[in-house]
Design a protein around this motif. Structure first.
Motif, short mmCIF file in Angstrom:
data_model
loop_
_atom_site.label_atom_id
_atom_site.label_comp_id
_atom_site.label_asym_id
_atom_site.label_seq_id
_atom_site.Cartn_x
_atom_site.Cartn_y
_atom_site.Cartn_z
N LYS E 3 52.54 41.82 44.70
CA LYS E 3 52.43 40.67 45.45
C LYS E 3 51.20 40.32 44.87
CE LYS E 3 54.37 37.77 48.24
NZ LYS E 3 54.48 37.51 49.55
N ARG E 5 48.39 36.83 45.91
CA ARG E 5 48.01 35.83 46.82
C ARG E 5 46.87 35.05 46.28
NH1 ARG E 5 45.74 37.81 51.89
NH2 ARG E 5 45.93 39.85 51.28
N PRO E 6 47.13 33.87 45.46
CA PRO E 6 46.07 33.20 45.40
C PRO E 6 44.95 32.64 46.11
CG PRO E 6 47.93 31.62 45.14
CD PRO E 6 48.53 33.28 45.59
N LEU E 7 43.66 32.52 45.73
CA LEU E 7 42.59 32.21 46.54
C LEU E 7 42.33 30.76 46.61
CD1 LEU E 7 39.52 34.67 46.38
CD2 LEU E 7 41.49 34.78 47.93
N ARG E 10 44.31 27.53 44.95
CA ARG E 10 45.23 27.90 43.75
C ARG E 10 46.40 28.12 44.19
NH1 ARG E 10 40.29 30.77 43.19
NH2 ARG E 10 39.01 30.02 41.13
N ILE E 77 50.82 38.28 33.03
CA ILE E 77 52.09 38.79 32.64
C ILE E 77 52.30 39.58 33.92
CG2 ILE E 77 53.68 40.06 31.57
CD1 ILE E 77 52.32 39.03 29.04
N SER G 24 48.75 48.67 37.92
CA SER G 24 49.10 47.45 38.79
C SER G 24 50.39 46.64 38.42
CB SER G 24 47.90 46.57 38.80
OG SER G 24 47.92 45.80 37.60
N ILE G 26 50.38 44.31 36.22
CA ILE G 26 49.97 42.91 35.88
C ILE G 26 49.23 43.03 34.46
CG2 ILE G 26 48.13 41.10 35.98
CD1 ILE G 26 48.92 41.09 39.11
N ILE G 27 49.56 42.55 33.47
CA ILE G 27 49.19 42.34 32.07
C ILE G 27 48.57 41.02 31.82
CG2 ILE G 27 49.67 42.71 29.65
CD1 ILE G 27 52.13 44.43 30.87
N ILE G 28 47.43 40.91 31.18
CA ILE G 28 46.81 39.70 30.65
C ILE G 28 47.23 39.51 29.22
CG2 ILE G 28 44.79 38.36 30.46
CD1 ILE G 28 45.50 39.34 33.33
N PRO G 36 41.40 37.51 32.53
CA PRO G 36 40.78 37.77 34.11
C PRO G 36 40.80 39.26 33.94
CG PRO G 36 42.94 37.06 34.31
CD PRO G 36 42.70 36.65 32.70
N LEU G 67 42.15 39.97 41.14
CA LEU G 67 42.05 39.50 39.75
C LEU G 67 40.94 38.48 39.56
CD1 LEU G 67 44.18 39.64 37.63
CD2 LEU G 67 45.08 37.51 38.42
N LYS G 70 35.87 37.31 34.56
CA LYS G 70 34.58 37.87 34.48
C LYS G 70 33.55 36.90 34.09
CE LYS G 70 32.90 41.45 31.39
NZ LYS G 70 33.31 42.30 29.89
N ASP G 90 35.16 32.51 41.59
CA ASP G 90 35.39 33.20 40.22
C ASP G 90 36.51 34.33 40.62
OD1 ASP G 90 33.51 31.61 38.83
OD2 ASP G 90 31.97 32.96 39.31
N VAL G 91 36.94 34.49 41.79
CA VAL G 91 38.09 35.41 42.01
C VAL G 91 39.51 34.53 42.22
CG1 VAL G 91 39.25 37.06 43.68
CG2 VAL G 91 36.69 37.15 43.40
N LEU G 92 40.10 34.87 41.39
CA LEU G 92 41.58 33.99 41.32
C LEU G 92 42.63 34.33 42.43
CD1 LEU G 92 42.42 34.48 37.43
CD2 LEU G 92 41.25 32.29 38.66
N ALA G 93 42.71 35.75 42.61
CA ALA G 93 43.78 36.15 43.48
C ALA G 93 43.55 37.44 44.05
CB ALA G 93 45.10 35.99 42.76
N ILE G 94 44.12 37.68 45.14
CA ILE G 94 44.33 39.03 45.90
C ILE G 94 45.62 39.59 45.32
CG2 ILE G 94 44.29 40.46 47.93
CD1 ILE G 94 42.66 38.09 49.20
N LEU G 95 45.63 41.03 45.00
CA LEU G 95 46.76 41.78 44.70
C LEU G 95 47.26 42.56 45.63
CD1 LEU G 95 45.51 42.70 40.97
CD2 LEU G 95 46.98 40.82 41.79
N ASP G 96 48.30 42.43 46.33
CA ASP G 96 48.70 43.36 47.50
C ASP G 96 49.36 44.56 47.05
OD1 ASP G 96 47.70 41.77 49.34
OD2 ASP G 96 49.49 40.50 49.50
#
Lengths: 96, 96, 96, 96, 96, 96, 96
Positions: E3, E5-7, E10, E77, G24, G26-28, G36, G67, G70, G90-96
């Protein structure tokens, strides 16, 4: 027809055809630095987010005929017609 | 004649002809960096959107004769006369 | 004589002649990066528009002798005399 | 002697002579990117205009010995002595 | 599935495939300066930090179909699907 | 020893010697874009001027060991020791 | 181990190793403009200074997996591990 609700202080405008523009009596001289266009507002956002968390009251309403700066708007085609999504701040005036 | 209502803190100004400008007694020297123009205010917006969501009280009123910076305004032709749409902030002074 | 009422936090200043400047006892060195000028305030605006919609109280008053940065002001000629329209923020100091 | 009252958050500073600077015990290394200077505050403005229309309380007072960034100040000569008009924000520190 | 959660203000958007975009009836002309994309909102932040320390109420909700400017977003992704993390301000409109 | 009182949200920091820095256990990699330094806070200003005319509460106190960005600070020499005058905003963290 | 307390709205993040990042889900994509990174928050500041002198409530907490961009962060090495000091923005999101 798909409905479109602009966010914030954005509006959706259907630009006039050349014929409609001529009928309005307003002409933009060829020598003008920035050539505004005419059109009709077809959708209006909820207003600009204010510092206190509220929303500004939009000056524009659906159906207003307006003079707007093309610069900054985004063109989309919906059911074969061209529309522009732009901010209220890019609209110069309402034409009565 | 089509009516035009400027948005926000914008005003519509009819620039003076050269003859009217000369009669006012104010001359802009050729050596001036930024040459202001003279004209008459013919329409006034509802005021600048404030942080609290209200509108500023405009200092200008219809009929005011003004000295304004041409820079930043948008030229339009309405019923064969040239007008400028510009922000109150681009108007330097009222001429009494 | 035409009267001029500056808008916002602007003032109208009549620059001193060289003779008046010398009498004041203040000299701007030739080596100064930015050469301020001296003059007399002849008209004062209603104040800067504040975020709450009010107007700032101007520090300057008609008749004040001032030291100002020429940069940013607009020169006009009124009844054969040169004046400058500038913002209070471009005035460095009042000379008593 | 002509009196000078700086506007807003400006102050008038009389830069130290080299001898006074040396006595203070503070040295600015030749390798420093930005070389601050030392001097004495001889006049203080009414404070910066705040968003609510009030004025900030100045941290500086007449007679304070200060370390200031020369950058941004304006040099004037008053009764054969050099002074600087600068903003409180360009003063780094008070030397006790 | 992880999951996300955007900050702040966003949102996370899953861009439409070409087929989904065509079905919506909205076309972005090839001549458009800035080509917006369509997609579905799958996660929404707590809102923009306001000057008073509160958070703005987001206009967007999970499941909204939106028109957004690709510019400014960050591609990731997640479980073999592409998503974009972008600010609500980069979303032009909701498509009903 | 001359005392120094920084203005606004400025602080005076005595940079660590290389030996002190090594003892702290924190190393700045040579590959880092911006190399922060370590040091001790020896004087703290009254806080940043707020829009309402008050002052921010400083997070830093005399005696704090800190990690700071050298960029933006001003070097001075006081009694044969190097100090930096910098803004609290240029201090990244307190080291306990 | 030395403790580090970031100032303002800064956080300290320990970037994931490549193995942790892969786990995780998630792939960039290599084609992403701005790549990120993932990591764990190990320290959180007191919040951004607000116009009213208060502090914002941080959205991030110690232990959050995040996420982050940098860009803008500062690398430090503490007890042989790399950390980044960066702003919550500069932090986009929290990953749960």
């Amino acid at each position: 027809m798909a409905k479109i609700r602009p966010l914030g202080d954005r509006v959706v405008v259907r630009p006039d055809s050349k014929e409609e523009t001529t009928r309005s009596g307003i002409i933009i001289p060829d020598t003008a630095k920035e050539k505004p266009q005419q059109g009709a507002v077809i959708a209006v956002g909820n207003g600009r987010l204010l510092d206190n968390g509220g929303r500004s009251v939009m000056e524009l309403h659906e159906g207003d005929r307006v003079l707007f700066a093309k610069y900054g708007g985004t063109e989309i085609i919906l059911d074969d017609e061209i529309y522009l999504v732009l901010r209220e701040n890019d609209v110069l005036a309402i034409l009565d």
